[in-house]
Enzyme design. Structure first.
Site, PDB file in Angstrom:
ATOM      1  CG  ASP A  30      81.536  65.144 133.440  1.00 21.13           C
ATOM      2  OD1 ASP A  30      82.208  65.767 134.284  1.00 21.13           O
ATOM      3  OD2 ASP A  30      81.306  65.575 132.296  1.00 21.13           O
ATOM      4  CG  PHE A 249      78.596  80.039 107.807  1.00 19.38           C
ATOM      5  CD1 PHE A 249      78.842  80.243 109.144  1.00 19.38           C
ATOM      6  CD2 PHE A 249      78.050  78.828 107.409  1.00 19.38           C
ATOM      7  CE1 PHE A 249      78.560  79.257 110.078  1.00 19.38           C
ATOM      8  CE2 PHE A 249      77.753  77.835 108.328  1.00 19.38           C
ATOM      9  CZ  PHE A 249      78.009  78.058 109.670  1.00 19.38           C
ATOM     10  CB  ALA A 252      76.992  91.609 107.110  1.00 22.60           C
ATOM     11  CB  CYS A 260      83.429  75.487 117.340  1.00 24.27           C
ATOM     12  SG  CYS A 260      82.585  74.160 118.219  1.00 24.27           S
TER      13      CYS A 260
END
Length: 428
Positions: A30, A249, A252, A260
């Site tokens: 990095d 998923f 509510a 993402c």
């Protein structure tokens, strides 16, 4: 094997540490000194449960080391994983600048045959671009293979997802690369899908977009359930038991966020537009998601007399979901921005995330301070800490005992028995 991870963010760090667990020698590359100093000390600079312990152990055992020396890192490693960011452009497309920079650096410093693996989420056709970028920087031609190997990590449970993946996708045209990648993943007990790079890249976008679609579907359905006085949680359970649909998923809430789903859905929409094949379903998914925090605002306004000018609102939770400090595209922050636009006075709390104060917005250290004097309280993130709060002690602190549960996480009967006015998302 000697593995180089380029980009020591959430995906790169997790990926590198999992390969350490598998017995490989890993280098993390990095250019950010702040990140490198933290990682070298065995400290995680972002929040992800369980990962810092793994980092500390492998740093101490010298199974992983971190550097900013690109030339040395490229030369000394055989497999190079590209794990850099692909931020969203204003038109929704993915910015491949960092991927291109990495590919060109590999080409410049390559000294022997390499396997180059794109772990970053990239548009269909990126593997071909990586080949072009690497070749374009080679002083003399050296053989290399490019592989698409997308990640499917969920923030907040990345470690478990990496150790126990549902599947591994390997996209390559090279038989040599296929064999090496299968050997690399031989200790994982899950299906391995071998395909070409384009299909591999599409699988990642298609998977995230489908999950985002499920979230927006149940959220839009919840609005109808609200109008019909139906508990959407019961509907979710009833349809989720169908094995063709599944329960995941279908909860509510205030919508999806994070690094993402928003980025990947928009990138796939943009790719489709470029091909003249618009994805109208996904375009609707985005619109539903953008409206969901506004739906909560309307509930609050109705309860507080029609406007929010100078109303004191407490918001619990800032991250886009629990167990992460990621606030990118957070529904809670979108809600806060709308509250401020409505001229409300907002106090916020989060067990991990810290944000800068601004006019009409202040963050406090304790929930008690945050709710004191509030005319309404919003649950913005489903942290477990909020589920077990002593609500009976919080009620006297508030000017009005109004709870708006944007995550449907509280026991409605419990808080209403205490004396709170409670509204969730179609949580009748």
């Amino acid at each position: 094997m000697k593995i180089l991870i380029v980009g020591t963010g959430y995906v790169g760090t997790t990926t590198g540490l999992i390969f350490c667990e598998m017995g490989h020698q890993v280098t993390g590359l990095d250019l950010d000194d702040h990140k490198l100093q933290a990682l070298k000390a065995g400290k995680l600079y972002f929040y992800e449960p369980g990962l810092e312990e793994l980092l500390s152990r492998h740093v101490a055992a010298k199974n992983i080391y971190f550097t900013k020396n690109t030339k040395k890192a490229v030369k000394e490693n055989d497999i190079i994983f590209i794990c850099v960011g692909t931020p969203m452009e204003t038109d929704g497309s993915a910015n491949l600048t960092y991927v291109k920079n990495v590919a060109e650096s590999i080409g410049k410093y390559m000294n022997k045959s390499k396997i180059i693996v794109t772990k970053s989420t990239v548009p269909v056709g990126t593997a071909e671009l990586v080949e072009k970028w690497v070749s374009g920087k080679q002083a003399t031609p050296i053989r290399f293979d490019v592989v698409s190997n997308p990640e499917f990590l969920r923030e907040g449970s990345a470690l478990q997802d990496a150790l126990n993946p549902d599947r591994i996708i390997i996209g390559t045209k090279s038989e040599k690369a296929r064999k090496i990648m299968k050997e690399l993943y031989k200790d994982f007990h899950c299906p391995i899908v071998i395909t070409n790079p384009k299909a591999s890249e599409m699988i990642k976008y298609a998977a995230n977009s489908f999950l985002a679609m499920k979230i927006s579907y149940i959220n839009e359905l919840a609005r109808l359930c609200d109008a019909l006085n139906i508990n959407v949680n019961e509907v979710s359970k009833g349809i989720g038991l169908d094995t063709r649909i599944g329960p995941q998923f279908l909860r509510a809430g205030m919508g999806y966020g994070g690094s993402c789903f928003p980025k990947d859905v928009n990138a796939l929409i943009q790719t489709a537009k470029e091909q003249g094949k618009p994805l109208s379903i996904l375009e609707s998914v985005v619109k539903v998601n953008e409206k969901q925090p506004i739906y909560i605002i309307e509930k609050i306004k109705q309860a507080l007399g029609g406007n929010l000018i100078n109303k004191k609102i407490a918001v619990l939770g800032l991250s886009f979901k629990a167990n992460t400090d990621d606030t990118r595209e957070s529904p809670s922050l979108r809600l806060i921005d709308r509250l401020l636009a409505e001229q409300a006075q907002v106090k916020v709390h989060d067990p991990v995330v810290k944000i800068a104060a601004r006019p009409s917005l202040v963050q406090l250290q304790s929930v008690e301070e945050t709710v004191a004097g509030a005319e309404a309280l919003v649950i913005g993130t489903d942290w477990d800490e909020y589920k077990v709060l002593e609500w009976v002690n919080l009620k006297p602190l508030m000017a009005h005992p109004y709870i708006f549960d944007g995550r449907n996480m509280l026991d409605k009967r419990m808080v209403t028995n205490i004396g709170f006015y409670y509204e969730g998302i179609a949580n009748h």
